[in-house]
Write a protein that holds these residues in place. Sequence first.
Motif, PDB file in Angstrom:
ATOM      1  N   ILE A 134     -32.695  25.005  28.190  1.00 53.50           N
ATOM      2  CA  ILE A 134     -33.748  23.998  27.087  1.00 53.50           C
ATOM      3  C   ILE A 134     -32.315  23.606  25.830  1.00 53.50           C
ATOM      4  O   ILE A 134     -32.369  24.855  25.174  1.00 53.50           O
ATOM      5  N   THR A 135     -32.624  22.584  25.266  1.00 51.79           N
ATOM      6  CA  THR A 135     -31.307  22.283  23.876  1.00 51.79           C
ATOM      7  C   THR A 135     -31.570  22.824  22.717  1.00 51.79           C
ATOM      8  O   THR A 135     -33.269  22.462  22.856  1.00 51.79           O
ATOM      9  N   GLY A 136     -31.826  23.871  22.235  1.00 51.77           N
ATOM     10  CA  GLY A 136     -32.072  23.751  20.575  1.00 51.77           C
ATOM     11  C   GLY A 136     -33.893  24.852  20.823  1.00 51.77           C
ATOM     12  O   GLY A 136     -34.304  24.295  19.618  1.00 51.77           O
ATOM     13  N   ALA A 168     -22.238  25.637  21.157  1.00 53.99           N
ATOM     14  CA  ALA A 168     -22.096  26.227  22.808  1.00 53.99           C
ATOM     15  C   ALA A 168     -22.069  25.438  23.464  1.00 53.99           C
ATOM     16  O   ALA A 168     -21.646  24.667  24.323  1.00 53.99           O
ATOM     17  N   THR A 169     -23.577  24.559  23.364  1.00 54.28           N
ATOM     18  CA  THR A 169     -23.641  23.113  23.689  1.00 54.28           C
ATOM     19  C   THR A 169     -22.622  22.202  23.590  1.00 54.28           C
ATOM     20  O   THR A 169     -22.695  21.719  24.997  1.00 54.28           O
ATOM     21  N   VAL A 170     -22.050  22.327  22.645  1.00 53.52           N
ATOM     22  CA  VAL A 170     -21.253  21.116  22.273  1.00 53.52           C
ATOM     23  C   VAL A 170     -20.716  20.921  23.295  1.00 53.52           C
ATOM     24  O   VAL A 170     -19.663  19.973  24.138  1.00 53.52           O
ATOM     25  N   CYS A 187     -19.603  23.121  25.902  1.00 56.59           N
ATOM     26  CA  CYS A 187     -19.277  23.291  26.766  1.00 56.59           C
ATOM     27  C   CYS A 187     -20.486  22.096  27.974  1.00 56.59           C
ATOM     28  O   CYS A 187     -19.737  21.689  28.918  1.00 56.59           O
ATOM     29  N   ALA A 188     -21.277  21.842  27.088  1.00 55.21           N
ATOM     30  CA  ALA A 188     -22.587  21.555  27.944  1.00 55.21           C
ATOM     31  C   ALA A 188     -22.489  19.482  27.639  1.00 55.21           C
ATOM     32  O   ALA A 188     -21.409  18.959  29.225  1.00 55.21           O
ATOM     33  N   SER A 189     -21.931  19.342  26.611  1.00 62.13           N
ATOM     34  CA  SER A 189     -21.946  17.768  25.997  1.00 62.13           C
ATOM     35  C   SER A 189     -20.521  18.084  27.108  1.00 62.13           C
ATOM     36  O   SER A 189     -19.568  16.404  27.110  1.00 62.13           O
ATOM     37  N   GLY A 190     -19.624  18.947  26.245  1.00 66.91           N
ATOM     38  CA  GLY A 190     -18.334  19.124  26.542  1.00 66.91           C
ATOM     39  C   GLY A 190     -17.756  17.907  27.969  1.00 66.91           C
ATOM     40  O   GLY A 190     -16.488  17.709  27.779  1.00 66.91           O
ATOM     41  N   ASP A 216     -30.183  18.435  14.938  1.00 67.07           N
ATOM     42  CA  ASP A 216     -31.820  17.721  14.580  1.00 67.07           C
ATOM     43  C   ASP A 216     -32.659  17.878  15.704  1.00 67.07           C
ATOM     44  O   ASP A 216     -34.143  18.529  15.351  1.00 67.07           O
ATOM     45  N   ILE A 217     -32.540  18.065  17.171  1.00 66.14           N
ATOM     46  CA  ILE A 217     -32.640  18.452  17.829  1.00 66.14           C
ATOM     47  C   ILE A 217     -33.571  19.704  18.062  1.00 66.14           C
ATOM     48  O   ILE A 217     -35.032  19.634  18.755  1.00 66.14           O
ATOM     49  N   GLY A 218     -32.717  20.803  17.921  1.00 70.27           N
ATOM     50  CA  GLY A 218     -33.350  22.272  17.418  1.00 70.27           C
ATOM     51  C   GLY A 218     -34.694  21.905  16.301  1.00 70.27           C
ATOM     52  O   GLY A 218     -35.037  22.581  16.119  1.00 70.27           O
TER      53      GLY A 218
HETATM   54  O1  LIG Z   1     -27.207  15.248  25.580  1.00 71.41           O
HETATM   55  C1  LIG Z   1     -27.937  16.241  25.710  1.00 71.41           C
HETATM   56  O2  LIG Z   1     -28.600  16.943  24.500  1.00 71.41           O
HETATM   57  C2  LIG Z   1     -27.973  17.400  26.981  1.00 71.41           C
HETATM   58  C3  LIG Z   1     -27.708  19.041  25.838  1.00 71.41           C
HETATM   59  C4  LIG Z   1     -25.938  19.239  26.527  1.00 71.41           C
HETATM   60  C5  LIG Z   1     -26.094  18.213  27.585  1.00 71.41           C
HETATM   61  N1  LIG Z   1     -27.319  17.106  28.055  1.00 71.41           N
END
Ligand SMILES: O=C(O)[C@@H]1CCC=N1
Length: 264
Positions: free
Chosen positions: A93-95, A163-165, A167-170, A260-262
Amino acid sequence: MKTAIIGSGNLGLAIAKGLIVSNATTSLYLTKRNADSIKDWEKYKGVKVTSDNREAIRNSDIIIFAVQPRHFENILEQIKLLLTDKHVLISTITGFKISKIESIIGKDHYIIRSMPNTAISVGKSMTCICSNEKGKQRVELAKAIFDRLGTSIEIPEEQMQAATVICASGIAFWMRLIRATTQGAIQLGFDSKEAHQLAMHTCMGASSLLVASGKHPEEEIDRVTTPRGCTIEGLNEMEHQGLSSSLIKGIVSSFKKINDIGKN
Ligand SMILES: O=C(O)[C@@H]1CCC=N1
Ligand SMILES: NC(=O)C1=CN([C@@H]2O[C@H](COP(=O)(O)OP(=O)(O)OC[C@H]3O[C@@H](n4cnc5c(N)ncnc54)[C@H](OP(=O)(O)O)[C@@H]3O)[C@@H](O)[C@H]2O)C=CC1
């Protein structure tokens, strides 16, 4: 390994696919409120679909949470009394900080925070992980799971948002670059299918070359840029138009948003 994925949406199902394809789990519970929409996943051996998170947790050891941040707290409240020492909890879960998870379920659980990306479905996720104090005893297990589904590294929790930015958004950022290259290739005369193939496989080649050689990108770029040639001409024009700068600015904007999400 008996696994449950709590929240089988985009990421949850990508993880499920990766686990199924790599034969990484003996049983797999997939939960979501509207469970009927993924009932067909039960065609895979060992997969059970349900809207009952409690049933999934009772019957599993590795619990992967992949719900949206706003749903996580209630779910933890619902299931906290079912947790025992057999459970390893892996949040994507992000943040949502480890301290917040501990404030709901207590510190005496193996808690891993992870950040995979959707390429986990094809065993190619770059996944960053960290843990709470007790979870340190299960970091190697979590790494083994994520290494089977790509590559993982352990990082301090403070770097999880970054890392979220990256790798996950990346993965979406890279795909947009692939799309742009495809558009360019069509303009140069390829049909869209060919253009897409050229862009994807050239991107994969670039990445594979860097992974295999361990070299800095600029060293490999130097091998491509013939003096007075077309590559340096193209690269310089891209830089005049702000290619690197726009990528960096996008990454920084994404990072501001994630912070902000965090806070919520
Ligand atoms: O866009 C998002 O907020 C989620 C977290 C990283 C990828 N998707
Ligand atoms: N998408 C991505 O690439 C990545 C996402 N993440 C993180 O993963 C999490 C999930 O993201 P994403 O997959 O995109 O989101 P989705 O909205 O696609 O998936 C969330 C799922 O959770 C289910 N859900 C909601 N409430 C419950 C509940 N009480 N019990 C069980 N399931 C529930 C929803 O289904 P239903 O409504 O039917 O219950 C939905 O399928 C987020 O926290 C995100 O930040 C992290 C890295 C990458």
